[in-house]
Design a protein around this motif. Structure first.
Motif, PDB file in Angstrom:
ATOM      1  N   GLY A  86       0.729  -1.069  -0.030  1.00  0.00           N
ATOM      2  CA  GLY A  86       0.057   0.013   0.050  1.00  0.00           C
ATOM      3  C   GLY A  86       0.916   1.296   0.006  1.00  0.00           C
ATOM      4  N   ARG A  87       1.834   1.021   0.900  1.00  0.00           N
ATOM      5  CA  ARG A  87       3.123   2.295   0.780  1.00  0.00           C
ATOM      6  C   ARG A  87       3.482   2.681  -0.566  1.00  0.00           C
ATOM      7  N   VAL A  88       3.840   1.500  -1.276  1.00  0.00           N
ATOM      8  CA  VAL A  88       4.437   1.621  -2.390  1.00  0.00           C
ATOM      9  C   VAL A  88       3.496   2.261  -3.578  1.00  0.00           C
ATOM     10  N   ALA A 116      -3.674  10.831   0.041  1.00  0.00           N
ATOM     11  CA  ALA A 116      -3.889   9.702   0.636  1.00  0.00           C
ATOM     12  C   ALA A 116      -3.054   9.445   1.721  1.00  0.00           C
ATOM     13  N   HIS A 117      -3.531   8.516   2.554  1.00  0.00           N
ATOM     14  CA  HIS A 117      -2.776   8.102   3.829  1.00  0.00           C
ATOM     15  C   HIS A 117      -2.746   6.501   3.484  1.00  0.00           C
ATOM     16  N   GLY A 118      -1.734   5.827   4.121  1.00  0.00           N
ATOM     17  CA  GLY A 118      -1.473   4.442   4.160  1.00  0.00           C
ATOM     18  C   GLY A 118      -0.742   4.112   5.486  1.00  0.00           C
ATOM     19  N   SER A 119      -1.142   3.116   6.180  1.00  0.00           N
ATOM     20  CA  SER A 119      -0.461   2.497   7.591  1.00  0.00           C
ATOM     21  C   SER A 119       0.762   2.318   7.166  1.00  0.00           C
ATOM     22  N   ASP A 120       1.829   2.631   8.075  1.00  0.00           N
ATOM     23  CA  ASP A 120       3.540   2.407   7.856  1.00  0.00           C
ATOM     24  C   ASP A 120       3.671   0.921   8.652  1.00  0.00           C
ATOM     25  N   SER A 121       2.965   0.341   9.323  1.00  0.00           N
ATOM     26  CA  SER A 121       3.281  -0.987   9.764  1.00  0.00           C
ATOM     27  C   SER A 121       2.049  -1.729  10.131  1.00  0.00           C
TER      28      SER A 121
END
Ligand code: DAT
Ligand code: MG
Length: 150
Positions: A86-88, A116-121
């Motif tokens: 998702g981060r990629v 947009a936001h995406g969780s980092d872990s």
């Protein structure tokens, strides 16, 4: 079956600019499963919880103001490696450092308007999912699962 989940949110600028479908399309195309989606207008307290780890940053008040400026689209996506992937798909925090082909690389310029936001872990994803979807998510076994996973 993959059980990893992430919290993805289209921020007010992304919603206002009509990029919700575009962002959803990229996660769908990759094979991830949408298990929660809601248009929300979070209040100050909720946003301060979501961004609690950034509360000492100088940009924090501006970040919260921007996040309150309009509705957001809150989503939970499930699948193999979905947090990192998702981060990629999102690209770098700073859109100017994001490659073309990523969401921020294709559609944004400023770090304070990065769509947009995406969780980092995985751990933070579960915390964010609990914060944004306290009533839980949809549980559904897709029939196409065997076409996506070996
Ligand atoms: P990310 O959203 O890529 O996980 P983050 O968690 O470090 O990045 O920061 C959250 C948001 O805060 C980010 O999407 C945009 C804003 N932000 C981060 N760094 C900033 C900065 N230096 N100036 C202004 N806004 C910033
Ligand atoms: Mg972050």
């Amino acid at each position: 079956m993959a059980t990893e989940r992430t919290y993805i949110m289209v921020k007010p600028d992304g919603v206002e600019r009509g990029l919700v479908g575009e962002i959803i399309k990229r996660f769908e195309n990759k094979g991830f499963q949408l298990i929660a989606l809601e248009l929300k207008t979070p209040d100050q307290e909720h946003l301060e919880k979501h961004y609690a780890d950034l509360s000492s940053k100088p940009f924090f008040p501006g970040l919260i103001k921007y996040m309150k400026s309009g509705p957001v689209v809150a989503m939970v996506w499930k699948g193999k490696g979905v947090v990192k992937a998702g981060r990629v798909l999102l690209g770098e925090t700073n859109p100017l450092a994001s490659l073309p082909g990523t969401i921020r690389g294709d559609f944004a310029l400023d770090v304070g308007r990065n769509i947009a936001h995406g969780s980092d872990s995985v751990e933070n994803a579960e915390k964010e999912i609990a914060l944004w979807f306290p009533k839980g998510v949809v549980h559904h076994d897709r029939v196409i699962e065997k076409l996506i996973y070996e």
